[in-house]
Scaffold this active site. Sequence first.
Site, PDB file in Angstrom:
ATOM      1  N   HIS A   1      75.287 -37.942  41.101  1.00 47.33           N
ATOM      2  CA  HIS A   1      76.176 -37.750  42.244  1.00 47.33           C
ATOM      3  C   HIS A   1      75.873 -38.751  43.358  1.00 47.33           C
ATOM      4  O   HIS A   1      76.759 -39.153  44.094  1.00 47.33           O
ATOM      5  CB  HIS A   1      76.075 -36.318  42.766  1.00 47.33           C
ATOM      6  CG  HIS A   1      76.345 -35.302  41.708  1.00 47.33           C
ATOM      7  ND1 HIS A   1      77.558 -35.189  41.068  1.00 47.33           N
ATOM      8  CD2 HIS A   1      75.536 -34.364  41.149  1.00 47.33           C
ATOM      9  CE1 HIS A   1      77.497 -34.221  40.173  1.00 47.33           C
ATOM     10  NE2 HIS A   1      76.273 -33.711  40.194  1.00 47.33           N
TER      11      HIS A   1
ATOM     12  N   HIS B   1      77.742 -31.993  45.192  1.00 45.98           N
ATOM     13  CA  HIS B   1      78.157 -33.192  44.462  1.00 45.98           C
ATOM     14  C   HIS B   1      78.611 -34.337  45.354  1.00 45.98           C
ATOM     15  O   HIS B   1      78.498 -35.496  44.941  1.00 45.98           O
ATOM     16  CB  HIS B   1      79.291 -32.854  43.486  1.00 45.98           C
ATOM     17  CG  HIS B   1      78.849 -31.995  42.349  1.00 45.98           C
ATOM     18  ND1 HIS B   1      79.659 -31.721  41.279  1.00 45.98           N
ATOM     19  CD2 HIS B   1      77.678 -31.341  42.101  1.00 45.98           C
ATOM     20  CE1 HIS B   1      79.017 -30.943  40.435  1.00 45.98           C
ATOM     21  NE2 HIS B   1      77.818 -30.690  40.913  1.00 45.98           N
TER      22      HIS B   1
ATOM     23  N   ASP C   1      91.807 -27.036  66.700  1.00 40.72           N
ATOM     24  CA  ASP C   1      92.926 -27.104  67.633  1.00 40.72           C
ATOM     25  C   ASP C   1      93.221 -25.672  68.082  1.00 40.72           C
ATOM     26  O   ASP C   1      92.462 -24.740  67.793  1.00 40.72           O
ATOM     27  CB  ASP C   1      94.140 -27.801  67.004  1.00 40.72           C
ATOM     28  CG  ASP C   1      94.752 -27.036  65.844  1.00 40.72           C
ATOM     29  OD1 ASP C   1      94.277 -25.931  65.506  1.00 40.72           O
ATOM     30  OD2 ASP C   1      95.725 -27.548  65.265  1.00 40.72           O
TER      31      ASP C   1
ATOM     32  N   CYS D   1      92.034 -26.293  61.728  1.00 44.80           N
ATOM     33  CA  CYS D   1      93.375 -26.349  62.309  1.00 44.80           C
ATOM     34  C   CYS D   1      94.210 -25.354  61.510  1.00 44.80           C
ATOM     35  O   CYS D   1      93.651 -24.489  60.842  1.00 44.80           O
ATOM     36  CB  CYS D   1      93.950 -27.772  62.302  1.00 44.80           C
ATOM     37  SG  CYS D   1      94.251 -28.511  60.674  1.00 44.80           S
TER      38      CYS D   1
ATOM     39  N   THR E   1      96.069 -25.686  58.737  1.00 48.03           N
ATOM     40  CA  THR E   1      95.841 -25.802  57.295  1.00 48.03           C
ATOM     41  C   THR E   1      94.475 -26.397  56.948  1.00 48.03           C
ATOM     42  O   THR E   1      94.034 -26.309  55.808  1.00 48.03           O
ATOM     43  CB  THR E   1      96.897 -26.719  56.633  1.00 48.03           C
ATOM     44  OG1 THR E   1      96.732 -28.043  57.164  1.00 48.03           O
ATOM     45  CG2 THR E   1      98.299 -26.199  56.867  1.00 48.03           C
TER      46      THR E   1
END
Length: 149
Positions: free
Chosen positions: A137, A102, A12, A69, A71
Amino acid sequence: MPETKRIVLSSDHAAIGLRQAIATHISEKGWEVEDIGPKTPESTHYPQHGEAAARRVASGDCSLGIILCGTGQGIMMAANKVRGIRCGVCHDTFSARMIRQHNDANMLAMGARVVGEGLALDIVDAFLEATFEGGRHATRVEMITAIEG
């Protein structure tokens, strides 16, 4: 490492500068970069950018994606709504390596208001250099995929 070295980047408005630095960095490492993020600082909506990048990865047009963005959380949530996407937010290199080794993550999200450029580039390198370990995994990734229905 994925067969094709084509990667999509988006963000963004909060992460334009960091996204462009990442694009330059990975391009210099031989990746073909598809930068679909905004070019100007007007406010944009991170869900649209997360979805658009995720659709390019899910379709196979790009082998991996990196999204940003403020965060990293919101854009990651949007990307993970697209079937076939496994995206994690990472603000350290250990997590970035582990989501590939993983969880077979095909997208990385970061917060431009959380990490600086130097650390972000180290995180990107850890993500891109890691490979899925398979084994136990693989069973867990299959379980995650089954949740999609």
